[in-house]
Scaffold this active site. Sequence first.
Site, mmCIF file in Angstrom:
data_model
loop_
_atom_site.group_PDB
_atom_site.id
_atom_site.type_symbol
_atom_site.label_atom_id
_atom_site.label_comp_id
_atom_site.label_asym_id
_atom_site.label_seq_id
_atom_site.Cartn_x
_atom_site.Cartn_y
_atom_site.Cartn_z
ATOM 1 N N LEU A 157 110.859 63.557 -5.252
ATOM 2 C CA LEU A 157 110.364 63.818 -3.891
ATOM 3 C C LEU A 157 108.876 63.460 -3.805
ATOM 4 C CD1 LEU A 157 111.688 65.033 -1.231
ATOM 5 C CD2 LEU A 157 110.237 66.996 -1.672
ATOM 6 N N GLY A 158 108.618 62.146 -3.877
ATOM 7 C CA GLY A 158 107.261 61.642 -3.632
ATOM 8 C C GLY A 158 107.170 61.258 -2.167
ATOM 9 N N ARG A 159 106.302 60.295 -1.892
ATOM 10 C CA ARG A 159 106.084 59.897 -0.495
ATOM 11 C C ARG A 159 107.345 59.288 0.121
ATOM 12 N NH1 ARG A 159 101.759 57.743 -3.664
ATOM 13 N NH2 ARG A 159 99.727 58.539 -3.077
ATOM 14 N N ARG A 180 109.893 66.614 -11.364
ATOM 15 C CA ARG A 180 109.419 67.275 -12.581
ATOM 16 C C ARG A 180 108.945 68.698 -12.253
ATOM 17 N NH1 ARG A 180 105.742 62.770 -15.049
ATOM 18 N NH2 ARG A 180 105.979 62.187 -12.878
ATOM 19 N N ARG A 237 114.093 51.914 -8.661
ATOM 20 C CA ARG A 237 114.112 50.857 -9.653
ATOM 21 C C ARG A 237 115.485 50.836 -10.311
ATOM 22 N NH1 ARG A 237 110.527 48.914 -7.511
ATOM 23 N NH2 ARG A 237 108.436 48.454 -8.246
ATOM 24 N N ASP A 261 119.614 48.738 -3.670
ATOM 25 C CA ASP A 261 118.649 47.700 -3.307
ATOM 26 C C ASP A 261 117.984 47.128 -4.554
ATOM 27 O OD1 ASP A 261 117.051 46.165 -1.473
ATOM 28 O OD2 ASP A 261 115.370 47.510 -1.881
ATOM 29 N N GLU A 266 117.030 42.208 -12.217
ATOM 30 C CA GLU A 266 116.925 41.391 -10.999
ATOM 31 C C GLU A 266 116.415 39.991 -11.329
ATOM 32 O OE1 GLU A 266 114.411 43.564 -8.303
ATOM 33 O OE2 GLU A 266 115.725 45.310 -8.385
ATOM 34 N N HIS A 284 116.748 43.642 -3.182
ATOM 35 C CA HIS A 284 115.433 44.321 -3.273
ATOM 36 C C HIS A 284 114.567 44.015 -2.043
ATOM 37 C CE1 HIS A 284 112.328 46.049 -6.314
ATOM 38 N NE2 HIS A 284 112.004 46.373 -5.067
#
Length: 322
Positions: A157-159, A180, A237, A261, A266, A284
């Site tokens: 749960l980052g930006r 974390r 990723r 995505d 890749e 991506h």
Amino acid sequence: MTQTKPLLLQLIPFPSLDRAQARLDHNFNVVRLWEADDPRAIVQRHGNDLTLLMTSALTPTPAELMDQLPKLRAICSVGVGYDSIDVRYAQSKGIQVSNTPDVLNDCVADMAWALILGAARSLGSAERYVRSNRWIEHNKFPLSTRVTGKKLGIVGLGRVGQAVADRAVGFRMDVRYHNRHPRDDVPWTYAPSLLELASWADILVIATVGGASTYHLIDGAVLNALGANGILINVARGSVVDEAALALALQQGQLGAAGLDVFEAEPTVPQALKDLDNVILLPHIASATKETRLDMVNLAIDNALAFIQSGKVITPVPPLNA
Ligand code: 8YV
């Protein structure tokens, strides 16, 4: 007297963003590495004069390259992720590294939702059904899965994760997350274990950082916990997901569907995933809108200019040595 422009090594072009390239060219004396017939020779020729390097989140920027540029002081990257850059090494040498956070949150979260809706409502296979005239021949497309009211789990749960969670309001979803550490500035319930989150969730969205710390975090056990009706979405990723385990879980019906995505190698996508109908595969492109890519490149240029003017980039990657 005309001032000489600072020299900058640009590793990658900015496709379809001519004005951004013109802005970079206006402010810097740009060495375009991707156009060079012999990139090694170019690096050797300018190595002792270069203090600035522009790269991207998907362009390998290893320690060896930094070693060839003894005066390098700042690496400005286009993109929020920095797993392709040896940040630890750069920071140990006193080289500042900047990325482009925030400006891409909305587009990446929008794409996560496009994948949620696409995977749950079988948009890929429905589209193929129409194009291949099976609608005319059979007229019985299988029922799909309701999105509204489902349980949404966010891994990281980052930006970006937060922008994905914000968008769940209109779908009247219950949202939980695994990080974390729990956050005290968000209304959503923290799941201390990833397995617990996966067993609870109907839809699991991956929005973590990449790199060694999250390598194959989503393994067979997590996919099993998500279950036969579960949906996995990855806009982070490819390295975060054990792709072989994912293909197997989808093939064997242990997982319901997936929307991806990003991939482990890749632009190579495993044939096993391409052969499945219950997975949506994108090249991506979550941040790849004209508006957002322009914002990302402009922020990277702002970082380079700020470094020249003040000796400090604006959006540095946090210290990784801790
Ligand atoms: C882009 C990304 O594909 O920002 C990232 O970390 O993976 C994507 O937004 C990349 O930055 C292209 O430059």
